[in-house]
Design an enzyme around this catalytic site. Structure first.
Site, PDB file in Angstrom:
ATOM      1  N   ASP A  69     -15.454 -20.009  -6.156  1.00 39.90           N
ATOM      2  CA  ASP A  69     -14.772 -19.068  -7.037  1.00 39.90           C
ATOM      3  C   ASP A  69     -14.921 -19.501  -8.491  1.00 39.90           C
ATOM      4  O   ASP A  69     -15.990 -19.977  -8.879  1.00 39.90           O
ATOM      5  CB  ASP A  69     -13.289 -18.988  -6.633  1.00 39.90           C
ATOM      6  CG  ASP A  69     -12.679 -17.624  -6.869  1.00 39.90           C
ATOM      7  OD1 ASP A  69     -12.460 -17.279  -8.039  1.00 39.90           O
ATOM      8  OD2 ASP A  69     -12.419 -16.904  -5.887  1.00 39.90           O
ATOM      9  N   HIS A  95      -8.702 -16.960 -11.412  1.00 36.38           N
ATOM     10  CA  HIS A  95      -8.844 -16.340 -10.098  1.00 36.38           C
ATOM     11  C   HIS A  95      -8.875 -17.372  -8.974  1.00 36.38           C
ATOM     12  O   HIS A  95      -8.180 -17.240  -7.956  1.00 36.38           O
ATOM     13  CB  HIS A  95     -10.123 -15.500 -10.084  1.00 36.38           C
ATOM     14  CG  HIS A  95     -10.279 -14.617  -8.906  1.00 36.38           C
ATOM     15  ND1 HIS A  95     -10.891 -15.040  -7.744  1.00 36.38           N
ATOM     16  CD2 HIS A  95      -9.916 -13.330  -8.691  1.00 36.38           C
ATOM     17  CE1 HIS A  95     -10.900 -14.044  -6.867  1.00 36.38           C
ATOM     18  NE2 HIS A  95     -10.319 -12.991  -7.424  1.00 36.38           N
ATOM     19  N   ASN A 121     -13.343  -4.391  -3.219  1.00 38.22           N
ATOM     20  CA  ASN A 121     -12.460  -3.387  -3.811  1.00 38.22           C
ATOM     21  C   ASN A 121     -13.277  -2.193  -4.295  1.00 38.22           C
ATOM     22  O   ASN A 121     -14.401  -2.354  -4.756  1.00 38.22           O
ATOM     23  CB  ASN A 121     -11.688  -3.973  -4.994  1.00 38.22           C
ATOM     24  CG  ASN A 121     -10.939  -5.234  -4.623  1.00 38.22           C
ATOM     25  OD1 ASN A 121     -10.505  -5.398  -3.485  1.00 38.22           O
ATOM     26  ND2 ASN A 121     -10.797  -6.135  -5.583  1.00 38.22           N
ATOM     27  N   SER A 161      -9.476  -9.828  -2.717  1.00 38.16           N
ATOM     28  CA  SER A 161      -9.635 -11.225  -3.123  1.00 38.16           C
ATOM     29  C   SER A 161      -8.461 -12.072  -2.653  1.00 38.16           C
ATOM     30  O   SER A 161      -8.620 -13.255  -2.355  1.00 38.16           O
ATOM     31  CB  SER A 161      -9.730 -11.335  -4.650  1.00 38.16           C
ATOM     32  OG  SER A 161     -10.962 -10.885  -5.130  1.00 38.16           O
TER      33      SER A 161
END
Length: 437
Positions: free
Chosen positions: A112, A143, A238, A305
């Protein structure tokens, strides 16, 4: 004759000027992009760099001309603490499994934006931190820290009255940084390289809260993980709710053998942004999520996520309790024990941590997922677990009923006799004596 000489000098001067102007541009190439080993030995780049000794100067300029930039988007912290138990935590009730396992012995790689190791609930959890962006070995975007918090935030409910906890607080984390912002900024290969690096660093499970298109290097990375017995958990992706008709499959979630996760909101239905075209195995909370960021907390997070790390945490609990299970067996168990599909894109339904860890199922039966929803029927091995409490209660009721019936029968015979005698004791009658002599 003089005119000829002047013309010759002019031509020579022009050639010299041309060489002095062109040489520096060629010299910059070896530092920026070195020639391929398969390049022809007489390539212009290689021959142009021979006459001049300038590479040292060029290297110095290159180093000072491209300093490491600051974090592009410094994270902002919504709160210094969480005030109440998040809905996702209450819904999954994963702390109910902690008397069995908390994920000890399992290593999870988070591929990530990095992990903030200064966060109090993540301190000591990150055993390796690898920066493939070659910029900052910190989380500039925030994130990755949020993802890591959902997986492994430490239990501080008693010591600091902090209600927020991670699903598997005893796991060890490996941070593989591939981006500093929402988009990685490279040609897309860092995701694949991050997966391969995580496998090589010894991860048991890899969380991928990112998506990409299907490309050869990514397929190779997923296959590398499969061959090494490493489970990949990935978000389904998404989409814009107003453009559902144009949504595309996302990867690595849609690859076979990857545990793919869709998002569900607090009200129960699949979140409107959760990709229904990607292959999905199970669902998890992905709307109105609270997690760690920087050294504080952030709320109202939305996206698959944040669904993926909940399932990653559950997979870590299963792996810790049943270390001999292979990735396909872990997937099969998690899908088989989910709460049930709620429609396209939800897979087997909401992940169920308690059942995933404790249920008696066949871990070696049949294929685990269908091409679209992951809701393939699973063979359940052996009889269901015995409910000892109900069995014992039924036996007690039966004994009491039999005893009551005997008591009523006894009373029906004895009470009338007692009444007739006035409850006086009876006399025993001796049998007549047969000896008459």
């Amino acid at each position: 004759m003089r005119a000829v000489r002047l013309a010759g000098l002019a031509v020579a001067g022009a050639l010299a000027l041309s060489a002095s102007v062109c040489a520096p541009a060629a010299l910059a190439l070896p530092d920026r992009a070195k020639p391929s080993p398969t390049a022809h030995p007489k390539s212009p780049t290689k021959s142009a760099t021979k006459p001049t000794p300038a590479p040292t100067v060029t290297k110095t300029k290159t180093k000072t001309a491209t300093p490491i930039p600051p974090c592009p988007t410094p994270p902002s912290f919504a709160a210094s603490r969480v005030q109440q138990v998040p809905w996702a935590q209450s819904r999954l009730d994963f702390t109910n499994v902690w008397n069995i396992t908390r994920g000890k012995g399992v290593t999870v790689a988070v591929v990530d934006s990095g992990i903030s190791q200064s966060h109090p609930q993540l301190a000591g959890r990150v055993v390796k931190s690898i920066d493939l962006t070659h910029t900052h070995n910190t989380d500039c975007y925030g994130h990755g820290t949020a993802v890591a918090g959902i997986i492994a935030a430490q239990d501080e409910r008693n010591s600091k009255s902090m209600p927020f906890v991670g699903v598997a607080p005893d796991v060890q984390l490996i941070s593989i940084k591939i981006q500093n912002q929402e988009q990685s900024g490279d040609d897309g290969t860092l995701l694949a390289k991050g997966i391969m690096r995580a496998v090589d660093e010894g991860a048991d499970i890899i969380n991928i809260s990112a998506t990409n298109t299907d490309y050869p290097l990514l397929r190779q990375a997923v296959e590398h993980a499969r061959k090494k017995g490493v489970l990949i958990v990935a978000s389904a992706g998404n989409t814009d709710p107003t453009k559902k008709a144009s949504e595309q499959r996302e990867y690595p979630a849609s690859y076979p053998g990857v545990l793919s996760v869709g998002a569900v909101g607090p009200d129960g239905p699949l979140s409107d942004f959760s990709n229904t075209t990607s292959r999905v195995d199970v669902s998890a909370p992905g709307d109105s999520i609270i997690s760690t960021e920087g050294d504080g907390y952030i709320g109202d997070l939305r996206g698959t996520s944040y669904s993926a790390p909940y399932v990653t945490g559950v997979a870590a609990l299963v792996k810790s309790e049943k270390p001999d299970l292979t990735p396909p067996e872990i997937i099969r168990r998690i899908v088989a024990t989910a709460d049930g599909s709620i429609g396209t894109g939800s897979g087997g339904g909401m992940v169920n941590p308690r059942e995933a860890v404790t249920a008696l199922i066949s871990d070696t039966s049949g294929p685990s997922t269908s091409p679209r929803t992951g809701a393939q029927p699973i063979n359940i091995g052996g009889p269901p677990p015995v409910d000892h409490r109900t069995r014992d209660l039924g036996a007690l009721i039966a004994v009491c009923a039999i005893g009551g019936a005997l008591l009523v029968g006894f009373a029906g015979v004895v009470v009338p006799l007692g009444v007739r005698r006035g409850w006086r004791p009876g006399r025993a009658k001796l049998p007549p004596d047969d000896d008459s002599t």
